[in-house]
Scaffold this motif. Sequence first.
Motif, PDB file in Angstrom:
ATOM      1  N   GLY A 181     125.854  80.495  54.668  1.00  0.00           N
ATOM      2  CA  GLY A 181     126.823  81.182  53.384  1.00  0.00           C
ATOM      3  C   GLY A 181     127.744  82.495  53.849  1.00  0.00           C
ATOM      4  N   MET A 182     126.765  82.879  54.170  1.00  0.00           N
ATOM      5  CA  MET A 182     127.852  84.283  55.034  1.00  0.00           C
ATOM      6  C   MET A 182     128.183  84.031  56.229  1.00  0.00           C
ATOM      7  SD  MET A 182     126.364  88.312  56.754  1.00  0.00           S
ATOM      8  CE  MET A 182     125.590  87.458  57.936  1.00  0.00           C
ATOM      9  N   VAL A 183     127.771  83.643  56.790  1.00  0.00           N
ATOM     10  CA  VAL A 183     128.728  82.778  58.438  1.00  0.00           C
ATOM     11  C   VAL A 183     129.901  81.741  57.753  1.00  0.00           C
ATOM     12  CG1 VAL A 183     129.145  81.200  60.540  1.00  0.00           C
ATOM     13  CG2 VAL A 183     126.710  82.870  59.961  1.00  0.00           C
ATOM     14  N   ALA A 184     129.171  80.765  56.743  1.00  0.00           N
ATOM     15  CA  ALA A 184     130.422  80.080  56.040  1.00  0.00           C
ATOM     16  C   ALA A 184     131.609  80.223  55.571  1.00  0.00           C
ATOM     17  CB  ALA A 184     130.129  78.687  55.477  1.00  0.00           C
ATOM     18  N   LEU A 185     131.603  82.016  54.663  1.00  0.00           N
ATOM     19  CA  LEU A 185     132.161  82.272  54.022  1.00  0.00           C
ATOM     20  C   LEU A 185     133.339  83.431  55.243  1.00  0.00           C
ATOM     21  CD1 LEU A 185     133.299  84.050  51.814  1.00  0.00           C
ATOM     22  CD2 LEU A 185     131.820  85.480  51.829  1.00  0.00           C
ATOM     23  N   ILE A 186     132.659  83.495  56.205  1.00  0.00           N
ATOM     24  CA  ILE A 186     133.385  84.370  57.565  1.00  0.00           C
ATOM     25  C   ILE A 186     134.199  83.372  57.861  1.00  0.00           C
ATOM     26  CG2 ILE A 186     132.722  85.766  59.533  1.00  0.00           C
ATOM     27  CD1 ILE A 186     130.995  86.987  58.370  1.00  0.00           C
ATOM     28  N   CYS A 187     133.558  82.282  58.061  1.00  0.00           N
ATOM     29  CA  CYS A 187     134.680  81.358  59.044  1.00  0.00           C
ATOM     30  C   CYS A 187     136.023  81.025  58.437  1.00  0.00           C
ATOM     31  CB  CYS A 187     133.491  80.542  59.696  1.00  0.00           C
ATOM     32  SG  CYS A 187     132.111  81.017  61.633  1.00  0.00           S
ATOM     33  N   THR A 188     135.492  80.231  57.168  1.00  0.00           N
ATOM     34  CA  THR A 188     136.334  80.193  56.205  1.00  0.00           C
ATOM     35  C   THR A 188     137.853  81.173  55.986  1.00  0.00           C
ATOM     36  OG1 THR A 188     135.533  80.392  54.500  1.00  0.00           O
ATOM     37  CG2 THR A 188     135.018  78.471  55.098  1.00  0.00           C
ATOM     38  N   VAL A 189     137.409  81.884  55.758  1.00  0.00           N
ATOM     39  CA  VAL A 189     138.256  83.573  55.768  1.00  0.00           C
ATOM     40  C   VAL A 189     139.529  83.508  56.953  1.00  0.00           C
ATOM     41  CG1 VAL A 189     138.539  85.758  55.784  1.00  0.00           C
ATOM     42  CG2 VAL A 189     136.866  85.179  53.914  1.00  0.00           C
ATOM     43  N   SER A 195     142.112  76.022  52.860  1.00  0.00           N
ATOM     44  CA  SER A 195     140.658  77.115  53.887  1.00  0.00           C
ATOM     45  C   SER A 195     141.103  77.908  52.528  1.00  0.00           C
ATOM     46  CB  SER A 195     141.890  77.437  55.007  1.00  0.00           C
ATOM     47  OG  SER A 195     143.082  77.695  54.519  1.00  0.00           O
ATOM     48  N   ALA A 196     142.217  78.524  51.369  1.00  0.00           N
ATOM     49  CA  ALA A 196     141.514  79.327  50.755  1.00  0.00           C
ATOM     50  C   ALA A 196     140.445  78.492  49.757  1.00  0.00           C
ATOM     51  CB  ALA A 196     143.348  79.719  49.842  1.00  0.00           C
ATOM     52  N   TRP A 197     140.878  77.972  49.171  1.00  0.00           N
ATOM     53  CA  TRP A 197     139.725  76.895  48.107  1.00  0.00           C
ATOM     54  C   TRP A 197     138.640  77.079  48.698  1.00  0.00           C
ATOM     55  CZ3 TRP A 197     136.473  72.816  48.455  1.00  0.00           C
ATOM     56  CH2 TRP A 197     136.032  72.306  46.772  1.00  0.00           C
ATOM     57  N   ALA A 198     138.422  76.712  50.081  1.00  0.00           N
ATOM     58  CA  ALA A 198     136.901  76.651  50.715  1.00  0.00           C
ATOM     59  C   ALA A 198     136.667  77.653  50.587  1.00  0.00           C
ATOM     60  CB  ALA A 198     137.364  75.926  52.660  1.00  0.00           C
ATOM     61  N   VAL A 199     137.376  79.356  50.882  1.00  0.00           N
ATOM     62  CA  VAL A 199     136.895  80.436  50.671  1.00  0.00           C
ATOM     63  C   VAL A 199     136.119  80.857  49.367  1.00  0.00           C
ATOM     64  CG1 VAL A 199     137.105  82.910  50.405  1.00  0.00           C
ATOM     65  CG2 VAL A 199     138.437  80.941  52.313  1.00  0.00           C
ATOM     66  N   TYR A 200     136.823  80.653  48.394  1.00  0.00           N
ATOM     67  CA  TYR A 200     136.424  80.710  46.805  1.00  0.00           C
ATOM     68  C   TYR A 200     135.414  79.527  46.940  1.00  0.00           C
ATOM     69  CZ  TYR A 200     136.218  80.257  41.680  1.00  0.00           C
ATOM     70  OH  TYR A 200     136.326  80.033  40.671  1.00  0.00           O
ATOM     71  N   VAL A 259     132.705  78.202  48.949  1.00  0.00           N
ATOM     72  CA  VAL A 259     132.044  79.400  49.530  1.00  0.00           C
ATOM     73  C   VAL A 259     131.398  80.581  49.160  1.00  0.00           C
ATOM     74  CG1 VAL A 259     130.426  80.213  51.439  1.00  0.00           C
ATOM     75  CG2 VAL A 259     131.958  77.858  51.691  1.00  0.00           C
ATOM     76  N   TRP A 260     131.928  81.474  48.852  1.00  0.00           N
ATOM     77  CA  TRP A 260     131.898  82.762  47.480  1.00  0.00           C
ATOM     78  C   TRP A 260     131.197  82.128  46.928  1.00  0.00           C
ATOM     79  CZ3 TRP A 260     134.051  84.513  43.594  1.00  0.00           C
ATOM     80  CH2 TRP A 260     133.845  85.787  43.059  1.00  0.00           C
ATOM     81  N   ARG A 261     131.805  81.250  45.664  1.00  0.00           N
ATOM     82  CA  ARG A 261     131.115  81.671  44.712  1.00  0.00           C
ATOM     83  C   ARG A 261     129.704  80.817  44.745  1.00  0.00           C
ATOM     84  NH1 ARG A 261     133.596  76.651  41.005  1.00  0.00           N
ATOM     85  NH2 ARG A 261     133.168  74.835  42.136  1.00  0.00           N
ATOM     86  N   THR A 262     129.208  80.286  45.468  1.00  0.00           N
ATOM     87  CA  THR A 262     127.986  79.588  45.336  1.00  0.00           C
ATOM     88  C   THR A 262     127.366  80.739  45.788  1.00  0.00           C
ATOM     89  OG1 THR A 262     128.057  78.965  48.115  1.00  0.00           O
ATOM     90  CG2 THR A 262     128.473  77.481  46.431  1.00  0.00           C
TER      91      THR A 262
END
Length: 404
Positions: free
Chosen positions: A63-71, A103-108, A110-113
């Motif tokens: 999840g953390m990796v997904a957040l960094i990569c989407t940012v 990608s902005a929506w993807a950041v949000y 992933v972050w909320r999960t």
Amino acid sequence: MILPVLLLTAFYLGLFGFEDLNEALTFVGRITGAGLIIASAAALLGSAAVVDHWVWKIFPYSGMVALICTVAALLTNAVVLFEILNSDSLFYKTLFVLLTVGSAWAVYAVWRTLAKIPAPKRVATAVIASSVFAIANFSYQNLYQPSQHGGRPAIKLTVGQPELKMDGKSFAVPVDITLENHSDVGFYIMGAEFHAMGQRVPVSTHDRLQQQWRDDAERWAGYQERSPLSRREVHQPGELLAAQPWMAPGGYIEASDSVAMRTLVQLPIDTPYDQVAFYATASLARKDRLGLDSVTFDSFSWSGGKVPKWVKEQKNFDSLIYIGRVHQNNSIDERTMDPRSVSIYWKFGTQGAEVSASITKKGDENRIPPEAEARAVSNRYGLVDATTGPIQRSLWDIKSKIRQ
């Protein structure tokens, strides 16, 4: 939705990155290519992390990796979108608007999960580092670098020892022309011309009146030659003695290099002129701002065909027209801008010769751009002119040095 956004981001960033890494015209362009490849790899890693975070649940920090990569994907897409806002391609502008929003929506999403972000300082450091890299690279490429590496090549003319021809009726004046590039960038040769003007300059026996000076200045306003404001010399418009290209269009001169050639100006021994003035000019374009395919002769201005309308409408605009295909200096611009061509006009007439170059996209050849637009195009592609002259020599001085 997250997976398609990341995969499309990876594909297009990788496409731009590999092309820039291999073909960009500047070092910073190659660095940008490497950065885009890294961003593409991050988007691919983010895709795998998203799948693991929602489906496989094997890696505890996916999840953390997904957040960094989407940012990282969001930042890179936003920078590319900003870069192509003034491009010609509606497809790429629409695509990167959607990718940036996605990608902005993807950041949000992933972050909320994530109930808790492990090692938040590390996550913040990674996000800040990628942001600094993207902003610094963009700023250097678009703000700092274009203002550097200024200067332009200089032309030098040297008049040699005249020689009498065997028939004794004419003589030749050798002129050495040298183009010296002391800057740290190379230049393409759009065109280069040399011409010589014969001038009659009778001398008045008394000081001329102020009104006569003013009349001379007004009469000479339409000539390329220097306006005479003299107390005794009575200048008359020069007459063209010789005109020729001295470098081929489409050639180039590298940084810290020079190019030289010699030409001969032939005159009858009883020439009526008092002095000869020599001129040389070159129209150039920076090699770090554009790529140029081979330049070929296209047409005569008076023959119709594909000659631009604005050229046909001008009287006394007799010129040879050369055409060359122009390429952008980086992959993003090359893919998102319509094809450009350079038109080079080698103009000659009774009052001398000149070379000019204009870069237009297909379909705009007949349009005369506003001055601000023309200046922006010149700045973008590094179009500059190098000139020298008049180098004036007295005919009495030249004849006195004729070698038999």
